[in-house]
Structure formats: C-alpha cells, structure tokens
Design a protein around this motif. Structure first.
Motif, mmCIF file in Angstrom:
data_model
loop_
_atom_site.group_PDB
_atom_site.id
_atom_site.type_symbol
_atom_site.label_atom_id
_atom_site.label_comp_id
_atom_site.label_asym_id
_atom_site.label_seq_id
_atom_site.Cartn_x
_atom_site.Cartn_y
_atom_site.Cartn_z
ATOM 1 N N LYS A 88 -12.581 53.114 -7.297
ATOM 2 C CA LYS A 88 -12.123 52.535 -8.616
ATOM 3 C C LYS A 88 -12.583 53.522 -9.592
ATOM 4 N N GLU A 89 -12.013 53.434 -10.619
ATOM 5 C CA GLU A 89 -12.225 54.368 -11.755
ATOM 6 C C GLU A 89 -13.097 53.780 -12.734
ATOM 7 N N ILE A 90 -14.214 54.098 -13.163
ATOM 8 C CA ILE A 90 -15.175 53.247 -13.971
ATOM 9 C C ILE A 90 -15.902 54.229 -15.177
ATOM 10 N N GLN A 123 -20.943 41.617 -9.188
ATOM 11 C CA GLN A 123 -19.552 41.920 -9.427
ATOM 12 C C GLN A 123 -19.062 42.619 -8.584
ATOM 13 N N ILE A 124 -19.724 43.528 -7.837
ATOM 14 C CA ILE A 124 -19.418 44.775 -6.784
ATOM 15 C C ILE A 124 -18.569 43.926 -5.607
ATOM 16 N N ASN A 125 -17.690 44.244 -5.012
ATOM 17 C CA ASN A 125 -16.999 44.001 -3.793
ATOM 18 C C ASN A 125 -16.245 45.049 -3.149
ATOM 19 N N GLU A 126 -15.644 44.843 -1.882
ATOM 20 C CA GLU A 126 -14.993 45.969 -1.444
ATOM 21 C C GLU A 126 -13.997 46.602 -2.170
ATOM 22 N N THR A 127 -13.281 45.963 -3.145
ATOM 23 C CA THR A 127 -12.085 46.278 -3.735
ATOM 24 C C THR A 127 -12.374 47.636 -4.697
ATOM 25 N N TRP A 128 -13.790 47.710 -4.833
ATOM 26 C CA TRP A 128 -14.407 48.639 -6.001
ATOM 27 C C TRP A 128 -14.254 50.121 -5.485
ATOM 28 N N THR A 129 -14.078 50.258 -4.040
ATOM 29 C CA THR A 129 -14.058 51.553 -3.469
ATOM 30 C C THR A 129 -12.908 52.442 -4.114
ATOM 31 N N VAL A 160 -15.966 55.404 -8.022
ATOM 32 C CA VAL A 160 -16.736 54.612 -6.914
ATOM 33 C C VAL A 160 -16.417 55.212 -5.788
ATOM 34 N N ILE A 171 -19.980 51.655 -1.951
ATOM 35 C CA ILE A 171 -20.425 50.579 -2.843
ATOM 36 C C ILE A 171 -21.627 50.115 -1.760
#
Length: 160
Positions: free
Chosen positions: A67-69, A59-65, A83, A86
C-alpha cells in the motif's frame, strides 16, 4: 521491609507564623503547584503521542502490504512510501534509540507506556490536590491574621 522511600511529615502550626512567613510559604506552594501543572501538561502530551501510536498499530492489517502511504519527515512535510512488511516495526524508545518489534510486542509496548504515564499523572494529580489543600489553609490563616490586624487597628483608632 518496604522499598518505598519514606517521608517524614513535619507539621507546622500556621497560626504561629507571621504574615511574612505565611506569604513566603504561600508563594512556595503556588510555585510547586505550577511545576505540577507543567508536569501534568507534559505527561498529557506524551500520553497522547503513545495513544496515537497504539491506535495507528490497531489500523494495520494484511491488506496494507504494498500500500502507498505518506511518511512524515517533519510535522508538515511528507514523502511517499510503500509498505512492504507489516510484521516488523521500528519503535522510538527515547533518546535516539530505536527497537524493532513485531506488531504484538509493539502494541504491548505502547499500552505499557500509556499505563505508566497515566499512573504518573495520577500521582502528580494527587500530590497537587494535597498541596492545594495546604495552600488553601495557608491562605485562610493569612486572611484571618489580616482581619485580626485590621480589627486591632480599628480598636486602636477608636480608643484615641
């Protein structure tokens, strides 16, 4: 020369055993089958966890940088996190040891773990099926001997 351990097969004529010996043999096989079932259940849980980790990596991709989790602290308690990288993951490899890996190596690790656990499950399943066949044979002989004893008792009662 094979590096596989060899097992010597010992065949026993079940019809030569008495009922007590057959019952003891039946109990041993049932106990072994229970151990196999418990082992399979434990391996299924492990496989599910490894599969879940592998799927999470997918599920992880560049847009996760940035990102609040939510980061799990326990099974029902989470804290907020962000995050920030990644490219590196810390993986629990067991008994309190952790390793840092990149995404490709992480995916490979979990794939190998899933494959290994599945292989072990297949081996245990095969052994369980073999033990089950032998157990059924023991039960058949027990039933045959009980029927013979009942027939013998009926003949003795009829002869009186």
């Amino acid at each position: 020369m094979s590096s596989e351990p060899t097992q010597e097969v010992c065949q026993i004529d079940l019809t030569k055993l008495n009922l007590q010996q057959l019952q003891q043999l039946k109990n041993e096989f049932e106990s072994e089958l229970n151990v196999f079932q418990d082992s399979l259940q434990t391996l299924k849980i492990a496989k599910t966890k490894f599969d879940g980790s592998k799927e999470a990596l997918e599920q992880i991709n560049e847009t996760w940088t940035d990102k609040e989790i939510l980061v799990p602290l326990t099974g029902s308690m989470y804290v907020k996190g962000v995050v920030n990288n990644i490219d590196k993951f810390i993986i629990d490899i067991g008994t309190g040891y952790y390793v840092e890996k990149d995404i490709t190596a992480s995916k490979d690790y979990f794939k190998r773990k899933v494959d290994y656990v599945q292989e072990q499950m297949d081996k245990i399943d095969m052994l369980g099926r073999q033990k089950s066949k032998v157990l059924n044979g023991v039960i058949d002989v027990i039933e045959m001997k009980i029927a013979a004893l009942q027939a013998q008792a009926q003949q003795a009662a009829a002869a009186k």
